[in-house]
Design an enzyme around this catalytic site. Sequence first.
Site, mmCIF file in Angstrom:
data_model
loop_
_atom_site.group_PDB
_atom_site.id
_atom_site.type_symbol
_atom_site.label_atom_id
_atom_site.label_comp_id
_atom_site.label_asym_id
_atom_site.label_seq_id
_atom_site.Cartn_x
_atom_site.Cartn_y
_atom_site.Cartn_z
ATOM 1 N N ARG A 99 101.237 114.458 41.586
ATOM 2 C CA ARG A 99 100.982 115.685 40.832
ATOM 3 C C ARG A 99 101.736 116.917 41.328
ATOM 4 O O ARG A 99 101.270 118.040 41.142
ATOM 5 C CB ARG A 99 99.481 116.019 40.808
ATOM 6 C CG ARG A 99 98.631 115.026 40.076
ATOM 7 C CD ARG A 99 98.965 115.004 38.596
ATOM 8 N NE ARG A 99 97.985 114.268 37.857
ATOM 9 C CZ ARG A 99 98.045 112.946 37.656
ATOM 10 N NH1 ARG A 99 99.047 112.256 38.142
ATOM 11 N NH2 ARG A 99 97.114 112.342 36.960
ATOM 12 N N GLU A 157 92.945 119.655 40.916
ATOM 13 C CA GLU A 157 94.263 119.306 40.385
ATOM 14 C C GLU A 157 94.714 120.411 39.429
ATOM 15 O O GLU A 157 95.894 120.721 39.308
ATOM 16 C CB GLU A 157 94.150 117.975 39.642
ATOM 17 C CG GLU A 157 95.477 117.347 39.326
ATOM 18 C CD GLU A 157 95.536 116.819 37.920
ATOM 19 O OE1 GLU A 157 96.323 117.394 37.136
ATOM 20 O OE2 GLU A 157 94.822 115.864 37.598
ATOM 21 N N CYS A 190 91.873 115.878 34.035
ATOM 22 C CA CYS A 190 91.144 115.625 35.283
ATOM 23 C C CYS A 190 91.141 116.904 36.101
ATOM 24 O O CYS A 190 92.179 117.549 36.263
ATOM 25 C CB CYS A 190 91.804 114.500 36.074
ATOM 26 S SG CYS A 190 91.390 112.887 35.412
HETATM 27 N N1 EPU Z 1 85.069 106.146 36.965
HETATM 28 C C1 EPU Z 1 83.712 106.221 37.146
HETATM 29 N N2 EPU Z 1 83.053 107.248 36.549
HETATM 30 C C2 EPU Z 1 83.681 108.174 35.807
HETATM 31 C C3 EPU Z 1 85.064 108.101 35.638
HETATM 32 C C4 EPU Z 1 85.749 107.075 36.238
HETATM 33 O O1 EPU Z 1 83.106 105.392 37.814
HETATM 34 O O2 EPU Z 1 82.993 109.066 35.283
HETATM 35 C C5 EPU Z 1 85.782 105.011 37.561
HETATM 36 C C6 EPU Z 1 86.393 104.125 36.457
HETATM 37 O O3 EPU Z 1 85.481 103.201 35.989
HETATM 38 C C7 EPU Z 1 87.546 103.488 37.173
HETATM 39 C C8 EPU Z 1 87.958 104.542 38.214
HETATM 40 O O4 EPU Z 1 86.878 105.466 38.317
HETATM 41 O O5 EPU Z 1 87.135 102.338 37.870
HETATM 42 C C9 EPU Z 1 89.242 105.284 37.804
HETATM 43 O O6 EPU Z 1 89.021 105.878 36.549
HETATM 44 P P1 EPU Z 1 90.201 106.028 35.480
HETATM 45 O O7 EPU Z 1 90.799 104.702 35.217
HETATM 46 O O8 EPU Z 1 89.649 106.795 34.348
HETATM 47 O O9 EPU Z 1 91.325 106.813 36.236
HETATM 48 P P2 EPU Z 1 91.239 108.139 37.092
HETATM 49 O O10 EPU Z 1 91.728 107.802 38.465
HETATM 50 O O11 EPU Z 1 89.933 108.811 36.974
HETATM 51 C C10 EPU Z 1 93.710 108.874 36.621
HETATM 52 C C11 EPU Z 1 94.352 110.208 36.404
HETATM 53 C C12 EPU Z 1 94.268 110.585 34.920
HETATM 54 C C13 EPU Z 1 94.918 109.491 34.097
HETATM 55 C C14 EPU Z 1 94.170 108.180 34.381
HETATM 56 C C15 EPU Z 1 94.726 107.002 33.603
HETATM 57 C C16 EPU Z 1 93.999 111.620 38.363
HETATM 58 C C17 EPU Z 1 93.178 112.704 38.958
HETATM 59 N N3 EPU Z 1 93.643 111.233 37.157
HETATM 60 O O12 EPU Z 1 92.325 109.048 36.350
HETATM 61 O O13 EPU Z 1 94.988 111.796 34.765
HETATM 62 O O14 EPU Z 1 94.857 109.813 32.721
HETATM 63 O O15 EPU Z 1 94.275 107.883 35.780
HETATM 64 O O16 EPU Z 1 95.780 106.417 34.237
HETATM 65 O O17 EPU Z 1 94.956 111.142 38.989
HETATM 66 C C18 EPU Z 1 94.940 114.186 34.529
HETATM 67 O O18 EPU Z 1 95.813 114.221 35.385
HETATM 68 O O19 EPU Z 1 94.520 115.227 33.990
HETATM 69 C C19 EPU Z 1 94.367 112.906 34.167
HETATM 70 C C20 EPU Z 1 93.377 112.806 33.316
#
Ligand code: EPU
Length: 315
Positions: A182, A309, A238
């Site tokens: 990021r 972020e 996020c």
């Molecule tokens: N999860 C939970 N509870 C929640 C949300 C997520 O338990 O309320 C768990 C999910 O089940 C999963 C894990 O956390 O096992 C990761 O969740 P997710 O796949 O949604 O990915 P993330 O790490 O939360 C990242 C990026 C997103 C991007 C997604 C998809 C960051 C901070 N976020 O989210 O980016 O869209 O991967 O690849 O790196 C952004 O930058 O604004 C953003 C949304």
Amino acid sequence: MGIVPDTVQWLQDLLGPDVRLNEPMSRHTSFRIGGPADVWARPRDVNTLVRLIRGAGERQIPFVVIGDGTNLLVRNSGIRGLVITLTGGFREITHTGEYPDGIRLTTGAGCRLQRFCRQAVDQGLAGLNFALGIPGTMGGAIRMNAGTRLGWMSDVLREVRVLQPDGTEGILRRVDMDFSYRTLSWKPGTIEGGEEPIILEGTFCLTPEDPAFLKNEATEIIEDRRARQPTRLPSAGCFFKNPPDQEPAGRLIEAAGMKGKRIGDAEVSRRHANFIVNRKHASAADILSLMEWIQEEVKKKYDIDLEPEVQIVGS
Ligand code: EPU
């Protein structure tokens, strides 16, 4: 900061209807939150942009460049000085050549990332599908190294055309840049006086692929995103970075019992706990209080410091 009448005249002569004084930033952020910028300006070409930043420098008016405001929380008292957005122009997408490693497309910083991704799919060019569904402009996406678990901008970016703070243009290549999670920083010696240049254009290297395959993949990526993330209520995506070598922030926030918690109209999304949504009239102060509450709970339960972020700006 008071903008003196002389300066107002200069801005109006230079930008006509593309300048606004005391412009609420709530109109220019995906959170729909934010106090006024002293001056908001939307130059439509490089020449106007150069005159704008040179004139601002001479008048000692600080400036910031924003994209679509999709990763931005502006505090209630707003932004002093000049806010510049490139979304009024700088939107062209051009095919800039075929190289041994792929086909190059160049796009202006004001082009929406989604338009660029769609155009690549339509032209049968692979490499950008990871970014489908990410809001914002190309300038913002490059500067923030936007990405998902499928890829980052730095995977496909080859060079950028920039405007240095003194108004001269230059090309910075991939080797001049340090990308990490990021963020983008410029290697020492590549930019003048250590001051941040303005990204005007990015050139990306993509590879030929069957358009039908790319379209199917695109549909799956968009559907997956819609299922996991809140898309209707205003947010800035996020809110926190995923902490290194730990569980993702969303999982930690949910496990800390914060899903659905609310301060004023700021709410931890029930769909994805790493999103803070504006249910209607949340203020920046509501969002910041909720941010601190989340940080405290996660610290208490897991001894992990969550870092925002979202860029928090303004006085
Ligand atoms: N999860 C939970 N509870 C929640 C949300 C997520 O338990 O309320 C768990 C999910 O089940 C999963 C894990 O956390 O096992 C990761 O969740 P997710 O796949 O949604 O990915 P993330 O790490 O939360 C990242 C990026 C997103 C991007 C997604 C998809 C960051 C901070 N976020 O989210 O980016 O869209 O991967 O690849 O790196 C952004 O930058 O604004 C953003 C949304």
